[in-house]
Design an enzyme around this catalytic site. Sequence first.
Site, PDB file in Angstrom:
ATOM      1  N   HIS B 180      43.288 -14.351  -2.881  1.00 42.99           N
ATOM      2  CA  HIS B 180      43.254 -12.929  -2.524  1.00 42.99           C
ATOM      3  C   HIS B 180      44.514 -12.526  -1.764  1.00 42.99           C
ATOM      4  CE1 HIS B 180      38.598 -12.586  -2.880  1.00 42.99           C
ATOM      5  NE2 HIS B 180      39.059 -13.553  -3.640  1.00 42.99           N
ATOM      6  N   ASP B 332      33.456 -17.725 -12.453  1.00 39.53           N
ATOM      7  CA  ASP B 332      34.550 -17.181 -11.651  1.00 39.53           C
ATOM      8  C   ASP B 332      35.791 -16.987 -12.531  1.00 39.53           C
ATOM      9  OD1 ASP B 332      36.258 -18.071  -8.514  1.00 39.53           O
ATOM     10  OD2 ASP B 332      35.747 -16.139  -9.405  1.00 39.53           O
TER      11      ASP B 332
END
Lengths: 275, 452
Positions: B180, B332
């Site tokens: 992220h 994911d």
Amino acid sequence: MRLVIRQDYDAVSYHVAKYVKERIKEFAPTANNPFVLGLPTGSSPVGVYRNLVKFHQAGELSFKHIVTFNMDEYVGLPRDHPESYHSFMWKHLFKHVDILPENVHILDGNAKDLDLECHRFEEKIEAVGGIELFLGGIGPDGHIAFNEPGSSLNSRTRVKTLAYETIVANARFFDNDITKVPNLALTVGVGTVMDAREVCVIITGAHKALALAKCIEEGVNHMWTVSAIQLHPRGMVVCDEDATLELHVKTVNYFKSIEKVHEQLIGSDNMVFHE
Amino acid sequence: MQYPVALQTSSLTASAPASPEPHTPIPENEPKVIKITNCKILRDHKIVEHDAIWIQGGKIIDPHKFFWYQKRLPDQVLDAGGLLVVPGFIEAQINGAFGVDFSVPSDPETYERDLVLVNRGLLKYGTTSYCPTIVSSSASVYHKVLSHLKPRAGSAKTGATILGAHVEGPFINEARIGAHELKVLQASAKNGYSDFKAVYGLEGATPEAQNKLSHENQNSVKIITCAPELEGIMESIPDLAKAGITISVGHSMANISQAEEAVQKGATFITHLFNAMPQFHHRDPGVIGLLGSRFDLPRPYYGLICDGIHVHPNSVKIAYDSHPEGVILVTDAMSAMGLAPGNYQLGNMNVTKEEDRVYIEGTDTLAGSVITLDACIRNFIQFTSCSLIEALEAVTLHPAVLLGIQETKGVIKPGADADLVFLSDDLFVKRVFVAGEGVDLDAIDVQVTEKF
């Protein structure tokens, strides 16, 4: 009356199922002339239904032109209760075969007017021309359907109070709690069953031995209602070796010997014979 | 000898009820009834043979009631050819696929078109319901994309059901940031629910209001991944749970007591166990230690990325052995999932996609996961030697229970949506039904992103 003795429960089930299949094949039912079958519930016919389903799945037996009438149903039990006889028949037979829903008749234990429901049932049987072959089991007290000891041998479809022994025997399906077992049922009468053109009773297990002996070796007696089969022109009992434990050796030997003679005369494939 | 009390003498009068109404409401204009035979069915934790599945109006029906009350035969009988029929798979964590990245806002039309592309493409891998996952983003990005991600029913034409978004962040620990972006992380939630509401743009002013929206399928946020050790997060968990949101512990540095406190307060999921959390330490097992919580503390479900790369197969087995009822397989997956092998430009990244993995172009660095959910099942069985039923429930029943949708999704029983996957014996997807309609898997074209 014919008494057909087979080795064990599985052999009995196979024999009865094959007999039903051959009878239907010989009858060659059509939409206008369906084969009308009377059907029981309980542990006796489970093997028969299993074999009939196998025949159907192998493409040897279609239920498209078969009309069925079940013997009985509990009063007050919801139709989709897992222990209702509707559920039993769906689980063991109807869901696996190609029978038409409108050809299936089971008494409605939740009808507003139970007596009317019983009358209607008898009328429906008459409307299709009567029952061609009625299969049945037997209770340890010799009852057929819910015609408990003391039922009139001429009885028709009606409401019956179940015997204590029957309620106790059925408790195993209701969490072993006898207060949960329904104590009323709608049932075909002894007369209704014996009106069928042929009756075939399945009797297996040592616990049924006394009932079998009472029903075929002693008199016609309303305490052992299956004994009414003695007066039927075309009655058949199919049993296993254990169920013969209370019969005279002479009786068993006799019926085994005549079956042998028949096999020699007309072959085992031609077991459909007329008296 | 006591005669049982309560003789049903009252039934002999007119007070007996008429035949009871069927429980599953039968549609008025009676849509087609389909019976699927010659199949093995995953039902009630068993694989049942010699039975059939009955579908009407997009739902699975009870054939017993249909036979007795409607007195009809099925309009169509489908032979499943002996295949194994299971509920449609539920994906709890997927960031994109087929070149589409859910976290990248585009103009509404493009975003919608891309979303439908993914909805349809996911059917190829057996996924019929999912939570599009958004990585840590700024509030403006959330406000834009979440408006597209309210729950919407799937169909054979429009693809998989969207269950609401999985917002992975931004209230996560920068020490476990993963892939992220640092500048959009939020280090605290001092104002509790209001901070979450502000960042995500939740429509409910209070948790109760948001919960009401959730019951009306108007909530765009289904799962929140957050780090409970950050300031204000732990205290917010009960409110978020009240709002009807599933709280998941992930991208976190929580120690074991913080992790257990989060579960006690209402967290029910662990985001990709082992990844983005401290390694297991025997004196402070941290988030992973939740698998060893004592019996009076409910152990949460945990996601496992089962590509054999993100988590070593032995680690998968250790997790499964310690808590088999809690496993939920997730992909994911990132945007390259489902693309044919080749080089692609995805966002501001150039990648090289191979059959089962994707690298940043010209490097040995994995760009993310591209495993598909059906491959996760096959891997999971191989890694753990678990039973077929356990592996299948890890992508059907378990995620359904986690998200509270087990009456309609992830199960084959009367009343459930008829989302079905037909699997071969080696567990490849052969056929898919969405809302009772068969899907033409070959007609789904997903290769729109150009290779270069």
